[in-house]
Write an enzyme that holds these catalytic residues in place. Structure first.
Site, PDB file in Angstrom:
ATOM      1  N   GLY A  46      -1.211  14.316   5.251  1.00  0.00           N
ATOM      2  CA  GLY A  46      -1.118  13.265   6.253  1.00  0.00           C
ATOM      3  C   GLY A  46       0.201  12.529   6.111  1.00  0.00           C
ATOM      4  N   GLN A  51       6.152   5.707   7.179  1.00  0.00           N
ATOM      5  CA  GLN A  51       6.677   6.450   6.026  1.00  0.00           C
ATOM      6  C   GLN A  51       8.010   7.122   6.334  1.00  0.00           C
ATOM      7  OE1 GLN A  51       2.663   8.485   5.273  1.00  0.00           O
ATOM      8  NE2 GLN A  51       3.578   8.367   3.238  1.00  0.00           N
ATOM      9  N   CYS A  89      -0.135   9.906  -2.199  1.00  0.00           N
ATOM     10  CA  CYS A  89       0.623   9.534  -1.012  1.00  0.00           C
ATOM     11  C   CYS A  89       2.042  10.055  -1.164  1.00  0.00           C
ATOM     12  CB  CYS A  89       0.633   8.008  -0.888  1.00  0.00           C
ATOM     13  SG  CYS A  89       1.578   7.396   0.509  1.00  0.00           S
ATOM     14  N   LEU A  90       2.589  10.621  -0.084  1.00  0.00           N
ATOM     15  CA  LEU A  90       3.957  11.151  -0.149  1.00  0.00           C
ATOM     16  C   LEU A  90       4.981  10.052  -0.437  1.00  0.00           C
ATOM     17  CD1 LEU A  90       3.874  13.736   2.784  1.00  0.00           C
ATOM     18  CD2 LEU A  90       3.683  14.188   0.325  1.00  0.00           C
ATOM     19  N   HIS A 131      -6.723   6.562   4.905  1.00  0.00           N
ATOM     20  CA  HIS A 131      -5.432   6.357   4.224  1.00  0.00           C
ATOM     21  C   HIS A 131      -4.309   6.175   5.247  1.00  0.00           C
ATOM     22  CE1 HIS A 131      -2.510   7.439   0.859  1.00  0.00           C
ATOM     23  NE2 HIS A 131      -1.765   7.570   1.933  1.00  0.00           N
ATOM     24  N   GLU A 132      -4.295   7.042   6.281  1.00  0.00           N
ATOM     25  CA  GLU A 132      -3.205   6.977   7.269  1.00  0.00           C
ATOM     26  C   GLU A 132      -3.332   5.745   8.166  1.00  0.00           C
ATOM     27  OE1 GLU A 132      -0.763   8.737   6.593  1.00  0.00           O
ATOM     28  OE2 GLU A 132      -1.844  10.121   5.277  1.00  0.00           O
ATOM     29  N   HIS A 135      -1.912   2.811   6.489  1.00  0.00           N
ATOM     30  CA  HIS A 135      -0.442   2.752   6.540  1.00  0.00           C
ATOM     31  C   HIS A 135       0.041   1.975   7.769  1.00  0.00           C
ATOM     32  CE1 HIS A 135       1.365   5.066   3.315  1.00  0.00           C
ATOM     33  NE2 HIS A 135       0.596   6.118   3.528  1.00  0.00           N
TER      34      HIS A 135
HETATM   35 NI    NI Z   1       0.262   7.696   2.261  1.00  0.00          NI
END
Ligand code: NI
Length: 159
Positions: A46, A51, A89-90, A131-132, A135
């Site tokens: 995701g 991000q 998380c990236l 999670h997304e 963000h």
């Molecule tokens: Ni993330």
């Protein structure tokens, strides 16, 4: 399409509340394509627009590698159950932490044609949706971790 630079924890763009998308434009379509490219290239499941430094309510999710979704202006409309497990998380490379999330999530969103659709998910998909969507409100999973954030590389050594 192109790979974009992924912002990392500490970058204030990750703590901002994103604005809704009001109309689809070629610029936004290009952003969505780039978000998928960037997510796949980083082996993520995701990615949210902040991000890559864009404060718009857009995220992309693909938990199997063959099931891509773009969620524009997503709204979680129902949740049930509970799951506790590792999350990453990236924007927080090589780290993981335990987070409790609903085990089932129903989300309403727009697709790239700005048509409303409903997505339901359990387990990893439910976790990814939560999670997304977090963000887009400037909420990082690191604020929800139970216990310590762990380094994934040292965890592998422990096994
Ligand atoms: Ni993330």
């Amino acid at each position: 399409m192109a790979i974009r630079n992924i912002r990392e924890l500490g970058d204030e763009v990750l703590e901002a509340v994103c604005r809704p998308v009001t109309k689809m434009t070629p610029h936004t379509l290009e952003l969505i394509g780039d978000m998928f490219d960037t997510m796949y290239e980083a082996n993520g499941v995701g990615l949210a627009a902040p991000q890559v430094g864009v404060l718009r309510r857009i995220c992309v999710i693909d938990v199997t590698g063959e099931d891509p979704y773009v969620l524009i202006n997503p709204e979680i409309i129902m949740t049930s159950g509970e799951q506790t497990g590792y999350e990453g998380c990236l924007s927080v490379p090589n780290k993981t932490g335990t987070v409790t999330r609903p085990n089932y999530v129903k989300v309403k969103a727009l697709n790239k044609d700005m048509e409303e659709y409903i997505l339901e998910g359990t387990e990893l998909l439910a976790r990814a949706i939560c999670h997304e969507v977090d963000h887009l409100d400037g909420v990082m999973y690191t604020t929800k971790v139970e216990g310590d954030l762990k380094d994934m590389r040292t965890m592998e050594d422990e096994d």
